[in-house]
Design a protein around this motif. Structure first.
Motif, mmCIF file in Angstrom:
data_model
loop_
_atom_site.group_PDB
_atom_site.id
_atom_site.type_symbol
_atom_site.label_atom_id
_atom_site.label_comp_id
_atom_site.label_asym_id
_atom_site.label_seq_id
_atom_site.Cartn_x
_atom_site.Cartn_y
_atom_site.Cartn_z
ATOM 1 N N LEU A 36 0.837 -1.214 0.000
ATOM 2 C CA LEU A 36 0.000 0.000 0.000
ATOM 3 C C LEU A 36 0.867 1.258 0.000
ATOM 4 O O LEU A 36 0.579 2.224 -0.714
ATOM 5 N N ILE A 54 -5.203 5.068 5.712
ATOM 6 C CA ILE A 54 -4.017 4.636 6.469
ATOM 7 C C ILE A 54 -3.577 5.736 7.435
ATOM 8 O O ILE A 54 -3.265 5.471 8.595
ATOM 9 N N VAL A 60 -7.830 -0.454 5.369
ATOM 10 C CA VAL A 60 -8.373 -0.267 4.025
ATOM 11 C C VAL A 60 -9.375 -1.396 3.761
ATOM 12 O O VAL A 60 -9.337 -2.434 4.436
ATOM 13 N N GLY A 86 1.081 -8.796 8.065
ATOM 14 C CA GLY A 86 0.039 -7.769 8.118
ATOM 15 C C GLY A 86 -1.204 -8.151 7.326
ATOM 16 O O GLY A 86 -2.081 -7.323 7.106
ATOM 17 N N PHE A 87 -1.291 -9.367 6.902
ATOM 18 C CA PHE A 87 -2.473 -9.917 6.216
ATOM 19 C C PHE A 87 -2.622 -11.364 6.644
ATOM 20 O O PHE A 87 -1.629 -12.074 6.645
ATOM 21 N N ARG A 89 -6.026 -9.306 8.336
ATOM 22 C CA ARG A 89 -6.232 -8.428 9.482
ATOM 23 C C ARG A 89 -7.685 -8.418 9.937
ATOM 24 O O ARG A 89 -8.007 -7.720 10.904
ATOM 25 N N GLN A 93 -11.001 -11.272 5.738
ATOM 26 C CA GLN A 93 -9.766 -11.506 4.970
ATOM 27 C C GLN A 93 -9.254 -12.930 5.181
ATOM 28 O O GLN A 93 -8.765 -13.581 4.250
ATOM 29 N N ARG A 134 7.128 7.378 9.078
ATOM 30 C CA ARG A 134 5.794 7.031 8.569
ATOM 31 C C ARG A 134 4.756 7.969 9.154
ATOM 32 O O ARG A 134 4.736 8.193 10.357
ATOM 33 N N ARG A 146 -4.986 2.648 15.662
ATOM 34 C CA ARG A 146 -4.464 1.396 15.093
ATOM 35 C C ARG A 146 -4.493 0.286 16.137
ATOM 36 O O ARG A 146 -4.788 -0.866 15.826
HETATM 37 P P1 AMP Z 1 1.428 -2.067 8.348
HETATM 38 O O1 AMP Z 1 2.624 -1.650 7.570
HETATM 39 O O2 AMP Z 1 1.184 -3.558 8.275
HETATM 40 O O3 AMP Z 1 1.439 -1.556 9.752
HETATM 41 O O4 AMP Z 1 0.158 -1.418 7.632
HETATM 42 C C1 AMP Z 1 0.009 -0.008 7.548
HETATM 43 C C2 AMP Z 1 -1.439 0.324 7.267
HETATM 44 O O5 AMP Z 1 -1.825 -0.220 6.002
HETATM 45 C C3 AMP Z 1 -2.448 -0.255 8.264
HETATM 46 O O6 AMP Z 1 -2.597 0.544 9.420
HETATM 47 C C4 AMP Z 1 -3.715 -0.262 7.400
HETATM 48 O O7 AMP Z 1 -4.270 1.025 7.267
HETATM 49 C C5 AMP Z 1 -3.169 -0.673 6.042
HETATM 50 N N1 AMP Z 1 -3.170 -2.141 5.910
HETATM 51 C C6 AMP Z 1 -2.091 -2.960 5.822
HETATM 52 N N2 AMP Z 1 -2.461 -4.237 5.724
HETATM 53 C C7 AMP Z 1 -3.817 -4.240 5.760
HETATM 54 C C8 AMP Z 1 -4.808 -5.258 5.721
HETATM 55 N N3 AMP Z 1 -4.473 -6.561 5.643
HETATM 56 N N4 AMP Z 1 -6.103 -4.886 5.789
HETATM 57 C C9 AMP Z 1 -6.471 -3.595 5.854
HETATM 58 N N5 AMP Z 1 -5.594 -2.579 5.920
HETATM 59 C C10 AMP Z 1 -4.271 -2.894 5.866
#
Ligand code: AMP
Length: 188
Positions: A36, A54, A60, A86-87, A89, A93, A134, A146
């Motif tokens: 993303l 985000i 998302v 991170g998937f 979540r 999903q 970030r 978060r």
């Molecule tokens: P991360 O880098 O994994 O902390 O992800 C950063 C941000 O991306 C999260 O806070 C969400 O907004 C979005 N994001 C990442 N992975 C997902 C996911 N599997 N489902 C929904 N939003 C995601």
């Protein structure tokens, strides 16, 4: 083909451990957060949509990340395995991933859940904000959002995978090396 999931709150060390696991085991690391952020950096339509969500600390829509994951699996038929970071979540999903992997003749082999208390999550993200810059790490209210989303939407995955019998928990409040040594025996 092996499929692994790294689960845990923001700041638990999923990305750090994923890099070490990939070096050692050669799996393909897929971080939906990184994908993303790539879309945002390229200023794509999807990136524009995702940035706002985000940056306020929300998730998302499921369909967006599910599509990204499916594309990555289709594009990489010859890898040894996949390490999802991170998937999933949300429960939706996770269910979608199960359907997808069944189509590809696979299943989730192990869920590696790195645990960390909320107070430490907060500290670590504030520290990371100074290093990585970030936007979603910068504001305390966004960090809280978060953490709340993790508890509400992601934590139910713990019972989901416990029921399936492929769930493993690792304490995240330890050195990088110690966490890695506890993770390794759980991978093939
Ligand atoms: P991360 O880098 O994994 O902390 O992800 C950063 C941000 O991306 C999260 O806070 C969400 O907004 C979005 N994001 C990442 N992975 C997902 C996911 N599997 N489902 C929904 N939003 C995601």
């Amino acid at each position: 083909m092996n499929y692994y999931i790294l689960l845990g709150p923001p700041g638990a060390g999923k990305g750090t451990q994923a890099k070490l696991i990939v070096e050692k085991c050669g799996y393909l690391h897929i971080s939906t957060g990184d994908l993303l952020r790539g879309e945002i950096a390229r200023n794509t339509e999807l990136g524009k949509q995702a940035a706002e969500i985000i940056n306020r600390g929300d998730l998302v829509p499921d369909a967006i990340v599910e599509g990204m994951i499916k594309n990555k699996i289709v594009e990489n038929p010859n890898v040894k395995g996949f390490l999802f970071d991170g998937f999933p979540r949300t429960i939706a999903q996770a269910e979608s991933l199960d359907v997808m992997l069944e189509e590809f003749g696979g299943k989730v082999d192990s869920v590696l859940s790195i645990t960390l208390d909320d107070s430490l999550v907060f500290e670590r993200i504030q520290h990371r904000a100074q290093i990585e810059g970030r936007k979603d790490d910068a504001e305390p209210a966004t960090i809280q959002r978060r953490i709340a989303n993790y508890h509400d939407k992601t934590e139910p995955l713990i019972s989901y995978y416990k029921e399936k019998g492929n769930y493993h928990e690792i304490e995240g409040n330890d050195t990088i090396e110690a966490v890695f040594n506890n993770l390794l025996p759980l991978l093939n």
